[in-house]
Design a protein around this motif. Structure first.
Motif, short mmCIF file in Angstrom:
data_model
loop_
_atom_site.label_atom_id
_atom_site.label_comp_id
_atom_site.label_asym_id
_atom_site.label_seq_id
_atom_site.Cartn_x
_atom_site.Cartn_y
_atom_site.Cartn_z
N ARG A 101 -9.34 3.46 -0.68
CA ARG A 101 -9.12 3.24 -2.14
C ARG A 101 -10.13 3.96 -2.95
N ASP A 149 1.02 -1.24 -0.28
CA ASP A 149 -0.10 0.05 -0.05
C ASP A 149 0.86 1.28 -0.20
N ARG A 197 -7.29 8.61 -4.11
CA ARG A 197 -6.13 8.27 -4.95
C ARG A 197 -5.86 9.03 -6.02
#
Ligand SMILES: Cc1cc2nc3c(=O)[nH]c(=O)nc-3n(C[C@H](O)[C@H](O)[C@H](O)COP(=O)(O)OP(=O)(O)OC[C@H]3O[C@@H](n4cnc5c(N)ncnc54)[C@H](O)[C@@H]3O)c2cc1C
Length: 332
Positions: free
Chosen positions: A121, A35, A126
């Motif tokens: 997410r 991650d 992002r």
């Protein structure tokens, strides 16, 4: 990418000492890196120093204690949980939770500690948007592409928690041990994970300089059984659209303890205490499971494109409860 120092440590004590000597804002621990590395590459995180804890072998263990509790070192990988025959036998809910996470390659790298602290997410987080979670004014999920958004309101951010492991750990009443130069503390996983606030725009609460060393799952009753179910929009390499973790103890035909936790529906795992209370003390019937599942989605406020999540969560919750009680066809 701007240059940074990469420090490798062999033991948790070295990591803690290095953290204590570092600037908390620009220093990060790195475990599997699955991650953190994408976040660094995308410029969402910038560091001056990375402390690589992967060689700290003492943080990589997975063993039941004599009292029946399970200790999981923070560097234990998802694959190690998945492969453990003993965990599969004694806590199948845990193996189910990791078995459909990411891909086999990612599970071989991804650690338990990193899994709990993985970031949202949400594609606005992002992507190239100054969304609220990144310090901006607006959560673009609310009026934008919100198919994967949370259906429960926990604050300004509408992103859904991505971890599969976390709902199962909350259902098992797991705790996390955090160590820093000023000592150690233990807190429930359910408290480590917390909705982002204006002051702390992040989905977990760590004090400066803290390292997760271990997750501990208390001994479960011999009559307890748990199930983790995950709905995905494709068979692999997919985060949960919705998931449900149910851990039930049934004694003399009645539910004596119940934990029901949903994933993918809120900023953090969503524990449904009303449903748990309804189940407790009752003989489990299909009707009772359906009522508990109804309670599980009570208060949901879906957005334009994620209305499907409420019925999906309700059905997963119903099935998970029935399966945990051995009342689902083929799962008795
Ligand atoms: C394509 C893809 C699909 C995925 N699908 C899923 C999925 O379906 N389900 C799911 O649950 N997850 C999924 N993931 C997320 C994946 O499981 C996590 O990226 C992984 O578990 C993170 O662990 P790591 O060891 O790689 O963490 P890292 O990337 O090394 O670290 C993540 C964060 O945790 C911190 N950290 C790590 N270890 C510690 C520690 N011991 N103490 C304090 N801080 C620490 C790091 O500083 C960093 O901030 C997916 C990831 C990808 C890339």
């Amino acid at each position: 990418m701007r240059p940074f120092e990469h420090l490798t440590v062999q033991a948790s004590g070295d990591a803690i000492a290095a953290l204590a000597q570092s600037d908390g804002d620009t220093t990060r621990l790195i475990a599997g890196g699955t991650d953190l590395l994408p976040l660094l590459k995308d410029g969402l995180v910038t560091v001056d120093r990375l402390i690589d804890i992967k060689p700290a072998r003492a943080l990589r263990h997975l063993a039941f204690e004599d009292d029946g509790s399970l200790r999981i070192g923070a560097l234990t990988t998802l694959a190690e949980i998945e492969r453990s025959a003993e965990v599969g036998e004694r806590l199948p809910i845990l193996v189910q939770a990791v078995a459909d996470a990411a891909t086999p390659q990612l599970r071989a790298m991804a650690t338990v500690g990193g899994n709990l602290l993985q970031r949202s997410r949400c594609w606005y987080y992002r992507g190239p948007f100054n969304c609220w979670l990144k310090g901006g004014e607006t959560c673009y999920m609310r009026n934008g592409e919100n198919k994967y958004a949370a259906i429960f309101e926990q604050g300004p951010c509408r992103s859904a928690h991505p971890s599969d492991l976390a709902p199962a750990l909350v259902a098992l009443d797991a705790t996390v041990t955090l160590e820093s130069a000023s000592g150690a503390r233990t807190l429930p996983v359910a408290e480590l994970l917390a909705p982002p606030t204006a002051d702390e725009r992040i989905e977990y609460r760590l004090n400066p300089g803290e390292l997760i060393t271990e997750i501990r799952i208390p001994a479960q009753s011999e009559n307890a059984r748990g199930v983790y179910l995950k709905a995905m929009d494709r068979r692999s390499w997919a985060f949960a659209l919705v998931s449900a973790a149910a851990q039930l103890t049934i004694e003399d035909g009645k539910v004596t303890q119940a934990r029901l936790v949903l994933g993918g529906v809120a900023n953090v795992p969503w524990r449904v205490t009303d449903a748990e209370t309804l189940l407790q003390g009752q003989p489990l019937t299909p009707e009772l499971a359906a009522k508990a599942a109804e309670l599980a989605v009570q208060g949901a406020t879906p957005l334009t494109h994620n209305r499907y999540k409420a019925p999906m969560a309700r059905e997963l919750a119903r099935r998970a409860v029935l399966m945990a009680a051995g009342m689902w066809p083929g799962n008795g």
